[in-house]
Design an enzyme around this catalytic site. Sequence first.
Site, mmCIF file in Angstrom:
data_model
loop_
_atom_site.group_PDB
_atom_site.id
_atom_site.type_symbol
_atom_site.label_atom_id
_atom_site.label_comp_id
_atom_site.label_asym_id
_atom_site.label_seq_id
_atom_site.Cartn_x
_atom_site.Cartn_y
_atom_site.Cartn_z
ATOM 1 N N GLN A 103 0.845 -1.203 0.000
ATOM 2 C CA GLN A 103 0.000 0.000 0.000
ATOM 3 C C GLN A 103 0.872 1.242 0.000
ATOM 4 O O GLN A 103 0.370 2.356 -0.088
ATOM 5 C CB GLN A 103 -0.907 0.002 1.237
ATOM 6 N N ASN A 104 2.187 1.048 0.100
ATOM 7 C CA ASN A 104 3.117 2.182 0.114
ATOM 8 C C ASN A 104 3.458 2.591 -1.316
ATOM 9 O O ASN A 104 3.443 1.764 -2.219
ATOM 10 C CB ASN A 104 4.395 1.803 0.863
ATOM 11 N N ASP A 106 6.398 4.273 -1.948
ATOM 12 C CA ASP A 106 7.790 4.737 -1.861
ATOM 13 C C ASP A 106 8.805 3.902 -2.637
ATOM 14 O O ASP A 106 9.973 4.261 -2.710
ATOM 15 C CB ASP A 106 8.209 4.827 -0.379
ATOM 16 N N HIS A 121 -1.273 1.275 -4.597
ATOM 17 C CA HIS A 121 -1.673 2.685 -4.664
ATOM 18 C C HIS A 121 -0.782 3.508 -5.589
ATOM 19 O O HIS A 121 -0.763 4.731 -5.498
ATOM 20 C CB HIS A 121 -1.686 3.283 -3.255
ATOM 21 N N CYS A 129 0.604 12.709 -16.840
ATOM 22 C CA CYS A 129 -0.258 13.745 -17.409
ATOM 23 C C CYS A 129 -1.673 13.202 -17.463
ATOM 24 O O CYS A 129 -1.925 12.134 -18.008
ATOM 25 C CB CYS A 129 0.198 14.149 -18.812
ATOM 26 N N CYS A 132 -2.850 13.503 -21.655
ATOM 27 C CA CYS A 132 -2.292 12.643 -22.708
ATOM 28 C C CYS A 132 -1.610 11.403 -22.128
ATOM 29 O O CYS A 132 -1.076 10.587 -22.862
ATOM 30 C CB CYS A 132 -1.309 13.427 -23.581
ATOM 31 N N CYS A 180 2.373 19.458 -18.215
ATOM 32 C CA CYS A 180 2.873 18.468 -19.176
ATOM 33 C C CYS A 180 3.658 19.182 -20.282
ATOM 34 O O CYS A 180 3.168 20.143 -20.873
ATOM 35 C CB CYS A 180 1.715 17.680 -19.770
ATOM 36 N N GLY A 220 2.909 -4.491 8.972
ATOM 37 C CA GLY A 220 2.982 -3.046 9.164
ATOM 38 C C GLY A 220 1.774 -2.285 8.657
ATOM 39 O O GLY A 220 1.910 -1.151 8.210
ATOM 40 N N GLY A 248 -0.078 -2.679 17.343
ATOM 41 C CA GLY A 248 -1.409 -2.084 17.485
ATOM 42 C C GLY A 248 -2.508 -2.895 16.833
ATOM 43 O O GLY A 248 -2.273 -3.985 16.312
HETATM 44 ZN ZN ZN Z 1 0.123 15.715 -21.614
#
Ligand code: ZN
Length: 276
Positions: A103-104, A106, A121, A129, A132, A180, A220, A248
């Site tokens: 789900q990260n 990075d 994600h 863009c 386009c 863009c 995590g 948790g």
């Molecule tokens: Zn574009």
Amino acid sequence: MPTIEPAEQLALFIQNNPRLVILTGAGVSTDSGIPAYRDKQGNWQHSAPVQHKEFMQSHYARQRYWARSLIGWPTIRDAHPSEAHIALTKLEQLGYIQLLITQNVDRLHQKAGSQQVIDLHGRSDKVKCMECHALYDRVNIHDRSLLDNPHFKTLKASAKPDGDADLESVHFESFTVPACERCGGILKPDVVYFGDNVPKERVFNALDTIKQADGLLTVGSSLMVYSGYRFCKRANEWQKPICALTLGVTRADSILDLKLDSPVSETLTKAIDILK
Ligand SMILES: [Zn+2]
């Protein structure tokens, strides 16, 4: 009877379910210096995350977003994989991972060397863009944005890691938003914002693999966001054992076969040592 260490329990779960799907969340990246973000694009930790609709409809929202990301993005760009990322790469090399869903945004699993990864994600190192569909490296957009907004460079000095209150007083109206290069269209990081949907094929691919796997291991993640929680729900429907390793509570606590409320990096690393 001696109590069984979380790492031993985890190693046992992996041995009993050797073809695993892994689902990771913010908790694997906190040791890499990326704040545990409510904001799932991971760019900024304390202000409310930008909504997809707001970003697309409001020029001011885009000015605010890109101005903040001049400060927020380098943290992600320069982050190194944590022990948790490295342990999960080793687990894949040992043959236990069919697929890793993160789900990260990075890209630290890939930096650590993991091969079978779905960026549920999206990825924050790419910019798309919206007209386009041209795809750009975030690094270049970031550098261009710095050149276009020299007066915002000083924000670096006033930014605090624990909040952006200082930034709220900034006049974002003067910020030049990157556009863009081909068509002048709206540029957006290639991540799924709140209020937008994960592309269907990503979800289907993940579900297909879970259906064929022995079990699901979440690492995590509190699983509070539905796009991640749904995999636990389906795995449960298919009677796949589910283990959650995180500090948790999780939203899936009632359907877990094994809950390990234990530090992620340390527990994973110890479990790998047992499995090797
Ligand atoms: Zn574009």
